[in-house]
Design a protein around this motif. Sequence first.
Motif: not given
Lengths: 264, 349
Positions: B111, B115-116, B118-119
């Motif tokens: 996850r 998330l990384y 996405l950032l």
Amino acid sequence: MKFTDKYVFVSGILLLLYRNLFAAIDKMFFIWQILFPVFQIYIMGYAYSALIGDQGINIGTSSISYVAFLTTGMMGFNVMQGSQIAGTIFWNDRKNGMFHQILAMPFNKIQYVIANLVTLIVIGLTSATAIILIGLPTIFQDMNITVWGISYTIFALVAGSIFFGSFTIILSTKMKSSETYNVFSNGLFIFFIFVSSVFYPAEGLPQPLSAAFYFNPLTYIADITRAGIFSHIDAFTNLEVLALTLFSVGAFVIATRAMVKLQI
Amino acid sequence: MKTSQDIPLTYNENENCIKVTNLKKQYGKGKPLVINGISFAVKYGTVFGFLGPNGAGKTTTLKILTSLLNPTSGDITIFGKDLFKKQSEIKRKIGVVSQNPSFEANLKVERSLDLYGLLWGLNDRKARKDKVKEILKTFDLESIKNSKNDELSIGQRRRVQLAREFMHDMNLLFLDEPTVGLDPSARRMLLDHIKKHVKSGLTVFFTTHIMEEAEYLCDEIAIIDNGKIIAFDTPIGLKQRYGRMNKSIEITFKDNLNEPFVNILKDIVKENKKVSDDDELNYTYPEITLKGGNAIKIKVNDIEKVISEIFLIVPKNGMEIENISVNSPSLEEIFLSIVGNSKDNFNKR
């Protein structure tokens, strides 16, 4: 700022907001944000009601029950309580190296501050909605929801989140360790809670204490929230709106400057 | 020897991924300069090693290059653009792995990679998922993908931190002592992975204490000490430049050594003076060590001269050489010699 720059700036804030909500905050925090007001409203509210009796509390020209007074006060209280998360996110990010990493990515310190404040606004509005729903039986008789009134309530919660979020950010940038930060913030928050109109009205208090209530933005948040929900907006409410705006803008400017000056 | 002042700054702009000119950093007025007018250039598609002892100024330089710190003065261009004017544009094309751990404590490995991504703007969910799969496999993280970051060992967390950086496309990667905490196989896997990316055009700015890594990976190396670049060359160049001066000879004789003969050898070694006064940094103080009864180890600056002199005196003293070996110094020995001499000169001043 060009449109593309604005787009990049805002989308950066939204990405950090998403990260804060889904990665930086412990789920237990959300549960506590709901459980604590329930405890306050249904145990403390009714216990004090028994002590106070049926006399009620005056809001403008009408009188409401103490539980209804407390429920609406708890919305403001929750905003302040929730703002601790801005400091916690910042300390955890520093401890876990994420603050450094985020700033090495295409985000800057201003985006980071704003994302933390928007996180608080989201948490504040969500928990306020939850309090209204949970506390509905206590305020149902006295409430008078209008679009105009609810916009005051929303303003109080948003501006309150900005003030307290900025306040915790300022504290966390000035403190050398998370322990010192916790000691200071807990101490100051006790002042904010008890020298405010969350649990009792400012009217009728001895003069120096009553004046101290109005140096506290939490009083404005609680008063404006109540005025909105019970539709008792008058000239004094508008004065409180102005005062809260000044407190929030001032705190935001100081928080942003403190963050920009912070050495990594 | 090249110093920061000698490094040519006349490269074609298009050749340099990073160009630093006269960079200075001072933490407050009246405090010493931690970076003292350094200049260097990093070519595209190369690995630039930035070496130096603790407190030399490596991490400060890296923080300035990654926009985390503002310099006191100096110019920096990255991708041919001014770092301070085009900061946000430049940051979108770089990756940074800092020497301190960084992780999302509440998230599981898979996850946190997602998330990384996405950032970093990898918005397509499927593309992100595929990338996470690829990274998990490449960095051997599949077995821990469902573990929370704060449950991992230091080495595993480090691997996730490194792997995470490859979630996004970048043109320049800053690695600040990236292999700290990694076991030898993970270390080698990482270095090979970086090499692979460099072949496809990635530029890497690499700080390390481990000379073997620098030798294995770097195309060019700058050595910084006390805020100044004191040596700059390719690893081979450094070895040729300084290694010539720092070779050692081991000679084993057929018979045991006697004291008069050892004294003659000591005299020869003592006479081995530095090449010139300008060559302070290249100079190694001559050393002679007895090894057992019949062997010696000699460290001198001009090995050829010493060997020829030894060959002359050996038969005259009735001795016979059984074995002779000349050893080139490792990059680590060269580093220690350069930094040691720099410190000696600094202290003399």
